[in-house]
Design a protein around this motif. Structure first.
Motif, mmCIF file in Angstrom:
data_model
loop_
_atom_site.group_PDB
_atom_site.id
_atom_site.type_symbol
_atom_site.label_atom_id
_atom_site.label_comp_id
_atom_site.label_asym_id
_atom_site.label_seq_id
_atom_site.Cartn_x
_atom_site.Cartn_y
_atom_site.Cartn_z
ATOM 1 N N ILE A 68 30.081 4.987 15.341
ATOM 2 C CA ILE A 68 30.917 4.489 14.239
ATOM 3 C C ILE A 68 30.075 3.668 13.263
ATOM 4 O O ILE A 68 30.176 3.825 12.036
ATOM 5 C CB ILE A 68 32.090 3.650 14.788
ATOM 6 N N THR A 69 29.221 2.795 13.786
ATOM 7 C CA THR A 69 28.400 1.938 12.930
ATOM 8 C C THR A 69 27.447 2.756 12.075
ATOM 9 O O THR A 69 27.348 2.561 10.856
ATOM 10 C CB THR A 69 27.608 0.932 13.791
ATOM 11 N N TYR A 95 34.197 -12.416 0.058
ATOM 12 C CA TYR A 95 35.375 -12.973 0.722
ATOM 13 C C TYR A 95 36.466 -11.925 0.932
ATOM 14 O O TYR A 95 37.609 -12.131 0.585
ATOM 15 C CB TYR A 95 35.932 -14.162 -0.073
ATOM 16 N N ASN A 96 36.048 -10.778 1.518
ATOM 17 C CA ASN A 96 37.038 -9.761 1.890
ATOM 18 C C ASN A 96 37.547 -10.136 3.280
ATOM 19 O O ASN A 96 36.948 -9.784 4.301
ATOM 20 C CB ASN A 96 36.403 -8.373 1.884
ATOM 21 N N TYR A 103 35.132 -7.541 11.574
ATOM 22 C CA TYR A 103 33.820 -7.552 12.225
ATOM 23 C C TYR A 103 33.546 -8.838 12.986
ATOM 24 O O TYR A 103 32.478 -9.022 13.553
ATOM 25 C CB TYR A 103 32.692 -7.205 11.250
ATOM 26 N N THR A 104 34.491 -9.736 13.023
ATOM 27 C CA THR A 104 34.404 -10.896 13.920
ATOM 28 C C THR A 104 35.186 -10.659 15.213
ATOM 29 O O THR A 104 34.704 -10.950 16.314
ATOM 30 C CB THR A 104 34.946 -12.162 13.227
ATOM 31 N N LEU A 108 33.893 -9.725 19.343
ATOM 32 C CA LEU A 108 34.369 -10.698 20.322
ATOM 33 C C LEU A 108 35.127 -10.006 21.451
ATOM 34 O O LEU A 108 34.945 -10.331 22.635
ATOM 35 C CB LEU A 108 35.272 -11.724 19.638
ATOM 36 N N ILE A 109 35.953 -9.034 21.093
ATOM 37 C CA ILE A 109 36.691 -8.271 22.113
ATOM 38 C C ILE A 109 35.716 -7.521 23.023
ATOM 39 O O ILE A 109 35.887 -7.483 24.255
ATOM 40 C CB ILE A 109 37.676 -7.300 21.447
ATOM 41 N N LEU A 110 34.679 -6.915 22.440
ATOM 42 C CA LEU A 110 33.692 -6.180 23.234
ATOM 43 C C LEU A 110 32.961 -7.108 24.203
ATOM 44 O O LEU A 110 32.802 -6.782 25.383
ATOM 45 C CB LEU A 110 32.690 -5.489 22.307
#
Length: 300
Positions: A68-69, A95-96, A103-104, A108-110
């Motif tokens: 994906i990346t 500032y989107n 992407y934060t 973190l979930i991974l």
């Protein structure tokens, strides 16, 4: 509607191809090409599949993230490349918030997911048998550069020497018959007490997919069930001095009858009792004798 139909028709051959590929995988491929697996036979120990499952699942997740990346990176390079006749910088976006949250949160979930599954599997692998559950207890003593094995319940021992070169074999080959060998009965609840006689070593049986460090003055433990008979190569996995590469051993997983015969052979050879710390090079630990020396100086 046409786009949806096209996607469905494209998904059918892709799914069929994946099914055929996965169905044709060998056991070694399904377990990430890790050692410890033989087609149609049990894994080396009761923990082997757990370790390989964590490894393979991690690689699948990371592969998806990587695809994906890289896909998004290549798409952005192509879609937003400088066209002919364009000058200056493209419109700059700042500032989107949705993208920044994305992407934060996703990494973190991974990270939390990897931590949770690793902690779960490590807790199971590190779980020790109770005293009543242990069938075979062996004290493994590491030393520069070999291994000693005390069979605690049977009160016999097997001393070892470092690997010797085989004069009759290819250049650099090791005499397997001279290697220290740890015998274990298949299907038994085994507990290993891991100790070091001098410096830090590491007990590693390659096919077991697990290793554990051995520290002077500290006892570590490994509890597992060997599930397949055979010969398994082992080595020290911690650089421990000049002949570290020759600190090898074998593990023989045999039937209960063969194990009993081996224990009897140690008794017949007069190797009864247990090897102690008599030859421990770390007897003079820091602080030994210090109070007496201090008192002498004070008296003077």
């Amino acid at each position: 509607m046409r786009n949806n139909r096209r996607l469905r028709w494209a998904a059918v051959p892709i799914a069929a191809t994946l099914t055929l590929v996965l169905a044709g995988c060998t056991q070694a491929q399904l377990n990430g090409f890790l050692p410890g697996f033989i087609e149609g036979e049990s894994p080396a120990t009761n923990h082997t599949e757990r370790v390989s499952g964590l490894w393979v699942t991690s690689w699948i997740v990371l592969l998806v993230v990587g695809v994906i990346t890289w896909g998004l990176t290549i798409w952005a390079v192509i879609a937003y490349r400088r066209r002919k006749g364009q000058t200056g910088l493209p419109v700059q976006l700042r500032y989107n918030m949705p993208i920044e949250v994305f992407y934060t949160i996703v990494p973190l979930i991974l990270v939390l997911g990897f931590f949770a599954f690793t902690a779960r599997d490590q807790a199971e692998i590190e779980k020790r048998f109770t005293a009543d559950e242990v069938d075979v207890k062996v004290e493994v003593i590491a030393k520069q550069w070999a291994w000693d094995f005390n069979y605690v319940n049977e009160d016999v021992y097997s001393p070892g020497i470092q690997a010797q070169l085989d004069p009759n074999g290819p250049a650099g080959s090791v005499d397997q018959a001279a290697l220290p060998t740890l015998y274990l009965p298949v299907g038994a609840n085994v507990e290993l007490e891991l100790e070091s006689r001098d410096v830090i070593h590491s007990f590693w049986v390659v096919d077991f997919l697990y290793k554990k460090d051995m520290y002077p003055g500290k006892t570590n433990y490994m509890s597992f069930v060997p599930e397949r008979e055979g010969t398994y190569a082992g080595k020290c996995a911690e650089l421990c001095g000049e002949y570290h590469s020759l600190m090898l051993f074998n593990v023989e997983v045999v039937s209960q009858a063969e194990y009993d015969d081996y224990i009897q052979s140690l008794r017949d050879a007069g190797q009864e009792g247990q090897l102690s710390n008599e030859y421990d090079r770390n007897q003079n630990l820091p602080g030994t004798g210090a109070p007496e020396l201090k008192e002498e100086h004070e008296a003077e």
